[in-house]
Scaffold this active site. Structure first.
Site, PDB file in Angstrom:
ATOM      1  N   HIS A   1     -88.054 -20.284 -22.213  1.00 41.22           N
ATOM      2  CA  HIS A   1     -87.540 -20.678 -23.529  1.00 41.22           C
ATOM      3  C   HIS A   1     -88.056 -22.082 -23.868  1.00 41.22           C
ATOM      4  CE1 HIS A   1     -84.822 -21.843 -26.720  1.00 41.22           C
ATOM      5  NE2 HIS A   1     -84.607 -20.550 -26.915  1.00 41.22           N
TER       6      HIS A   1
ATOM      7  N   GLU B   1     -91.070 -17.102 -30.571  1.00 43.82           N
ATOM      8  CA  GLU B   1     -90.100 -18.046 -31.124  1.00 43.82           C
ATOM      9  C   GLU B   1     -90.788 -19.332 -31.571  1.00 43.82           C
ATOM     10  OE1 GLU B   1     -85.884 -17.072 -29.701  1.00 43.82           O
ATOM     11  OE2 GLU B   1     -86.709 -18.550 -28.329  1.00 43.82           O
TER      12      GLU B   1
ATOM     13  N   GLY C   1     -80.003 -16.933 -31.253  1.00 49.27           N
ATOM     14  CA  GLY C   1     -79.177 -18.009 -30.711  1.00 49.27           C
ATOM     15  C   GLY C   1     -77.874 -18.128 -31.478  1.00 49.27           C
ATOM     16  N   GLY C   2     -77.855 -19.027 -32.458  1.00 47.47           N
ATOM     17  CA  GLY C   2     -76.628 -19.349 -33.195  1.00 47.47           C
ATOM     18  C   GLY C   2     -75.833 -18.141 -33.663  1.00 47.47           C
TER      19      GLY C   2
ATOM     20  N   GLY D   1     -82.894 -22.905 -34.312  1.00 46.30           N
ATOM     21  CA  GLY D   1     -81.716 -23.717 -34.576  1.00 46.30           C
ATOM     22  C   GLY D   1     -81.829 -24.586 -35.815  1.00 46.30           C
TER      23      GLY D   1
ATOM     24  N   GLU E   1     -86.695 -24.570 -25.097  1.00 46.17           N
ATOM     25  CA  GLU E   1     -85.804 -25.666 -24.690  1.00 46.17           C
ATOM     26  C   GLU E   1     -86.018 -25.994 -23.213  1.00 46.17           C
ATOM     27  OE1 GLU E   1     -82.153 -23.941 -26.132  1.00 46.17           O
ATOM     28  OE2 GLU E   1     -82.877 -24.215 -28.186  1.00 46.17           O
TER      29      GLU E   1
ATOM     30  N   SER F   1     -83.646 -18.665 -35.853  1.00 49.32           N
ATOM     31  CA  SER F   1     -82.765 -18.574 -37.026  1.00 49.32           C
ATOM     32  C   SER F   1     -82.693 -17.163 -37.601  1.00 49.32           C
ATOM     33  CB  SER F   1     -83.178 -19.579 -38.109  1.00 49.32           C
ATOM     34  OG  SER F   1     -83.125 -20.899 -37.591  1.00 49.32           O
TER      35      SER F   1
ATOM     36  N   ASN G   1     -78.785 -15.077 -27.237  1.00 44.60           N
ATOM     37  CA  ASN G   1     -78.990 -16.180 -26.292  1.00 44.60           C
ATOM     38  C   ASN G   1     -77.896 -17.206 -26.600  1.00 44.60           C
ATOM     39  OD1 ASN G   1     -79.806 -18.351 -24.791  1.00 44.60           O
ATOM     40  ND2 ASN G   1     -81.664 -18.763 -25.986  1.00 44.60           N
ATOM     41  N   TRP G   2     -76.875 -17.201 -25.785  1.00 46.59           N
ATOM     42  CA  TRP G   2     -75.751 -18.105 -26.072  1.00 46.59           C
ATOM     43  C   TRP G   2     -76.054 -19.565 -25.771  1.00 46.59           C
ATOM     44  CZ3 TRP G   2     -70.841 -15.233 -23.764  1.00 46.59           C
ATOM     45  CH2 TRP G   2     -70.540 -14.144 -24.598  1.00 46.59           C
ATOM     46  N   LYS G   3     -77.140 -19.816 -25.033  1.00 48.48           N
ATOM     47  CA  LYS G   3     -77.460 -21.189 -24.612  1.00 48.48           C
ATOM     48  C   LYS G   3     -76.242 -21.761 -23.877  1.00 48.48           C
ATOM     49  CE  LYS G   3     -80.709 -21.306 -28.347  1.00 48.48           C
ATOM     50  NZ  LYS G   3     -81.509 -22.048 -29.296  1.00 48.48           N
TER      51      LYS G   3
HETATM   52  P1  PGA Z   1     -81.527 -19.653 -33.071  1.00 47.23           P
HETATM   53  O1  PGA Z   1     -82.078 -19.678 -31.564  1.00 47.23           O
HETATM   54  O2  PGA Z   1     -81.293 -18.222 -33.433  1.00 47.23           O
HETATM   55  O3  PGA Z   1     -80.238 -20.455 -33.017  1.00 47.23           O
HETATM   56  O4  PGA Z   1     -82.566 -20.297 -33.926  1.00 47.23           O
HETATM   57  C1  PGA Z   1     -82.999 -18.723 -31.114  1.00 47.23           C
HETATM   58  C2  PGA Z   1     -83.380 -19.022 -29.690  1.00 47.23           C
HETATM   59  O5  PGA Z   1     -83.520 -20.187 -29.327  1.00 47.23           O
HETATM   60  O6  PGA Z   1     -83.544 -18.081 -28.872  1.00 47.23           O
END
Ligand code: PGA
Length: 257
Positions: free
Chosen positions: A99, A171, A238-239, A177, A101, A217, A13-15
């Site tokens: 998600h 999640e 994500g990251g 993050g 966010e 994470s 997930n590149w956001k």
């Molecule tokens: P993260 O994000 O791996 O940076 O914690 C995961 C996500 O939000 O899907």
């Protein structure tokens, strides 16, 4: 993971990261690292404006391109929104729905998540449905109630034959993050509970065929341990998905199991 009954899916997930030019560079770097044999399904969920470039760059590879959001209406006066059909037409296979966010910053409620799940399924997309509790909710001891509510409302009205096309991503918000990963036991406990919730709704045969990911994470150092649990069938990353090498290390961890 349990490859006998269900797919293992590693999804990035590149956001809001990477331009279309950077997406192409990532695809070239990532394709060069792809193992020749035995590997799990890999999805990269990119920003909407990068989709065309990513689909082109990953064409002839087994990497699927996903989107990070969609709107539930088919078309109309919804300035700035993107429909399921538009995503499909570009070659998108998966779409992240709900998600945390988007729930926290863009007012996405359980009812909206449910409409988006239906829109995705009707168009032929596979939704990756995110659920998860905040730190406060975990400390108050209401994690399982909240997860049950999120899973049941996201899947309300979804026909049994479509459940296999849904991926659920657990999640925990406190792990996203933050560098703070849920322990394998914590993640496995909730992923197992999600499967039990689906079992109560659709029966054992369907429940065991659903891919349930962990996200928060996940990285090359902790992926193997998390994925070693029976009910954790992949990751939403994500990251660590922004770097081709790190993301491939996670794919490789999934391939080992
Ligand atoms: P993260 O994000 O791996 O940076 O914690 C995961 C996500 O939000 O899907």
């Amino acid at each position: 993971m349990n490859r006998r009954y269900r797919k293992t899916i590693i999804a990035g997930n590149w956001k809001m990261n990477k331009t279309a030019t950077e997406a192409k560079k990532f695809a070239d770097d990532f394709k060069a690292l792809l193992p020749k044999t035995k590997w799990c399904d890999v999805v990269v969920c990119v920003p909407s404006v990068d989709i065309s470039a990513a689909v082109r760059a990953f064409k002839d590879s087994r990497v699927a391109v996903g989107a990070q959001n969609l709107f539930y209406e088919d078309h109309g006066a919804y300035t700035g929104e993107v429909s399921a059909a538009m995503l499909c037409d570009l070659g998108v296979k998966y779409v992240i729905v709900g998600h945390s966010e988007r729930r926290a910053m863009f007012g996405e409620t359980d009812a909206i998540v449910n409409k988006k799940v239906h829109a995705a399924l009707n168009a032929g997309l596979n939704p990756i449905i995110c659920v998860g509790e905040s730190l406060d909710q975990r400390e108050m001891g209401v994690t399982m109630e909240l997860i049950a509510l999120q899973v049941k409302s996201a899947l309300a009205g979804v026909a049994a034959e479509n459940i296999r096309r849904c991926v659920i991503a657990y999640e925990p918000i406190w792990a996203i993050g933050t560098g703070k990963t849920a322990t394998g036991e914590q993640a496995a406990e909730v992923c197992g509970f999600i499967r039990a919730t689906i079992r109560a709704m659709y029966g054992a045969r369907i429940a065991r065929s659903v891919t349930i990911q962990y996200g928060g994470s996940m990285n090359p150092a902790n992926a193997a341990e998390l994925l070693g649990h029976e009910d954790i069938d992949g990751g939403l990353i994500g990251g660590a998905s922004l770097d081709a090498g790190k993301f491939m290390d996670i794919v490789n961890a999934a391939n080992q199991g």
